[in-house]
Scaffold this motif. Structure first.
Motif, mmCIF file in Angstrom:
data_model
loop_
_atom_site.group_PDB
_atom_site.id
_atom_site.type_symbol
_atom_site.label_atom_id
_atom_site.label_comp_id
_atom_site.label_asym_id
_atom_site.label_seq_id
_atom_site.Cartn_x
_atom_site.Cartn_y
_atom_site.Cartn_z
ATOM 1 N N TRP A 36 35.561 36.650 30.445
ATOM 2 C CA TRP A 36 34.757 37.496 31.338
ATOM 3 C C TRP A 36 34.017 38.560 30.514
ATOM 4 C CZ3 TRP A 36 33.288 37.163 36.299
ATOM 5 C CH2 TRP A 36 32.684 38.285 36.852
ATOM 6 N N HIS A 37 34.775 39.254 29.678
ATOM 7 C CA HIS A 37 34.172 40.290 28.832
ATOM 8 C C HIS A 37 33.157 39.684 27.864
ATOM 9 C CE1 HIS A 37 33.599 43.732 26.240
ATOM 10 N NE2 HIS A 37 33.989 43.000 25.217
ATOM 11 N N GLU A 38 33.493 38.529 27.295
ATOM 12 C CA GLU A 38 32.593 37.901 26.336
ATOM 13 C C GLU A 38 31.267 37.509 26.971
ATOM 14 O OE1 GLU A 38 34.881 34.740 24.599
ATOM 15 O OE2 GLU A 38 36.141 36.134 23.458
ATOM 16 N N LEU A 39 31.286 37.053 28.209
ATOM 17 C CA LEU A 39 30.049 36.647 28.876
ATOM 18 C C LEU A 39 29.278 37.833 29.438
ATOM 19 C CD1 LEU A 39 28.223 34.299 29.824
ATOM 20 C CD2 LEU A 39 29.463 34.388 31.985
ATOM 21 N N THR A 40 29.969 38.764 30.063
ATOM 22 C CA THR A 40 29.289 39.849 30.777
ATOM 23 C C THR A 40 29.179 41.142 29.977
ATOM 24 O OG1 THR A 40 31.316 40.728 31.769
ATOM 25 C CG2 THR A 40 30.169 38.958 32.976
ATOM 26 N N GLY A 41 30.044 41.324 28.997
ATOM 27 C CA GLY A 41 30.083 42.595 28.277
ATOM 28 C C GLY A 41 30.817 43.680 29.052
ATOM 29 N N GLY A 51 35.519 45.913 40.641
ATOM 30 C CA GLY A 51 34.511 46.242 39.637
ATOM 31 C C GLY A 51 33.722 45.043 39.150
ATOM 32 N N TRP A 52 34.304 43.846 39.223
ATOM 33 C CA TRP A 52 33.605 42.633 38.788
ATOM 34 C C TRP A 52 32.319 42.413 39.568
ATOM 35 C CZ3 TRP A 52 32.934 38.632 42.267
ATOM 36 C CH2 TRP A 52 33.709 38.684 43.441
ATOM 37 N N LEU A 53 32.271 42.928 40.806
ATOM 38 C CA LEU A 53 31.051 42.769 41.609
ATOM 39 C C LEU A 53 29.859 43.478 40.971
ATOM 40 C CD1 LEU A 53 32.579 43.290 45.157
ATOM 41 C CD2 LEU A 53 31.515 41.180 44.319
ATOM 42 N N ASN A 54 30.115 44.496 40.156
ATOM 43 C CA ASN A 54 29.027 45.265 39.550
ATOM 44 C C ASN A 54 28.183 44.473 38.565
ATOM 45 O OD1 ASN A 54 29.719 47.578 41.005
ATOM 46 N ND2 ASN A 54 31.215 48.187 39.462
ATOM 47 N N VAL A 55 28.705 43.378 38.007
ATOM 48 C CA VAL A 55 27.912 42.579 37.070
ATOM 49 C C VAL A 55 27.212 41.412 37.754
ATOM 50 C CG1 VAL A 55 29.200 43.238 35.010
ATOM 51 C CG2 VAL A 55 29.852 41.185 36.278
ATOM 52 N N ARG A 83 24.748 34.855 40.113
ATOM 53 C CA ARG A 83 24.258 35.180 38.773
ATOM 54 C C ARG A 83 25.036 36.364 38.227
ATOM 55 N NH1 ARG A 83 18.472 35.634 41.250
ATOM 56 N NH2 ARG A 83 19.881 36.097 42.943
ATOM 57 N N LEU A 84 25.487 36.228 36.980
ATOM 58 C CA LEU A 84 26.185 37.306 36.286
ATOM 59 C C LEU A 84 25.250 37.914 35.254
ATOM 60 C CD1 LEU A 84 29.686 35.762 35.454
ATOM 61 C CD2 LEU A 84 29.072 37.234 37.369
ATOM 62 N N ALA A 85 25.169 39.235 35.261
ATOM 63 C CA ALA A 85 24.354 39.933 34.266
ATOM 64 C C ALA A 85 25.035 39.864 32.915
ATOM 65 C CB ALA A 85 24.150 41.382 34.683
ATOM 66 N N ASP A 90 19.772 39.342 30.510
ATOM 67 C CA ASP A 90 19.618 38.028 31.126
ATOM 68 C C ASP A 90 20.735 37.804 32.143
ATOM 69 O OD1 ASP A 90 17.364 37.393 29.671
ATOM 70 O OD2 ASP A 90 18.463 36.270 28.133
ATOM 71 N N SER A 91 20.575 36.771 32.946
ATOM 72 C CA SER A 91 21.616 36.387 33.898
ATOM 73 C C SER A 91 22.068 34.972 33.602
ATOM 74 C CB SER A 91 21.076 36.437 35.336
ATOM 75 O OG SER A 91 20.811 37.745 35.722
ATOM 76 N N ARG A 92 23.314 34.687 33.927
ATOM 77 C CA ARG A 92 23.875 33.337 33.808
ATOM 78 C C ARG A 92 24.355 32.922 35.186
ATOM 79 N NH1 ARG A 92 22.822 30.705 29.243
ATOM 80 N NH2 ARG A 92 24.703 29.476 29.525
#
Length: 176
Positions: A36-41, A51-55, A83-85, A90-92
């Motif tokens: 999660w951290h690796e993809l979203t930062g 808090g995950w909703l924030n990305v 889409r995840l920021a 960018d988004s994924r």
């Protein structure tokens, strides 16, 4: 033995080919894997709870929260695409899915779930849709060319097709 099983769990979660998460009975995340951290930062402590909703992309956030809260109320599995920021802006595209977690007495403990990056799949799907659109447009023009004798109508059909294929707002054809 418990410490060994916890270490094994974290090792499996952090090396799995998907982002893994666990929630409590309210739907708040209590665990998430390193991916999660690796993809979203997003730092793990900021992703816990809701808090995950924030990305999530702002356009996807409300529907994602609704899906989770409805599934939590009904204690049923769920999945949705969103889409995840990413840190670079960018988004994924991602599928987030959750399965109810029950104790031995059948009491609802929350969800165990995953988030899988499907960006490449979405890009491929969009390319196929665009290709189908192009072929349909060319087929219509071909049919018009084969059946129409009026030059103005033929030119208008070709102009309309070129406009559609190039995503232009309008098209003009001049001839004398």
């Amino acid at each position: 033995a418990r410490r060994d099983s916890e270490a094994l769990f974290h090792e499996m979660a952090d090396t799995a080919p998907a982002m893994l998460w666990i929630s409590d009975p309210t739907g708040a995340w209590t665990f998430l894997s390193r991916q999660w951290h690796e993809l979203t930062g997003q730092e793990p402590e900021n992703a816990l709870g809701l808090g995950w909703l924030n990305v999530l992309h702002p356009d996807d956030r409300d529907s994602a929260a609704d899906a989770v809260f409805e599934a939590t109320d009904q204690r049923r599995p769920f999945h949705f695409e969103c889409r995840l920021a990413q840190p670079d802006g960018d988004s994924r595209w991602t599928i987030i899915a959750g399965q109810p977690r029950l104790d031995t007495d059948g009491e609802f403990l929350g969800f165990v779930g995953s988030a899988i990056d499907i960006t490449e799949r979405r890009i491929a799907e969009e390319a196929v849709i665009e290709e189908v659109h192009t072929r349909e447009t060319l087929s219509r023009v071909g049919a018009a060319l084969a059946s129409e004798l009026d030059p103005d109508t033929l030119i208008q059909s070709a102009t309309d097709a070129a406009t559609a294929l190039t995503s232009a707002q309008w098209g003009v054809f001049f001839f004398s």
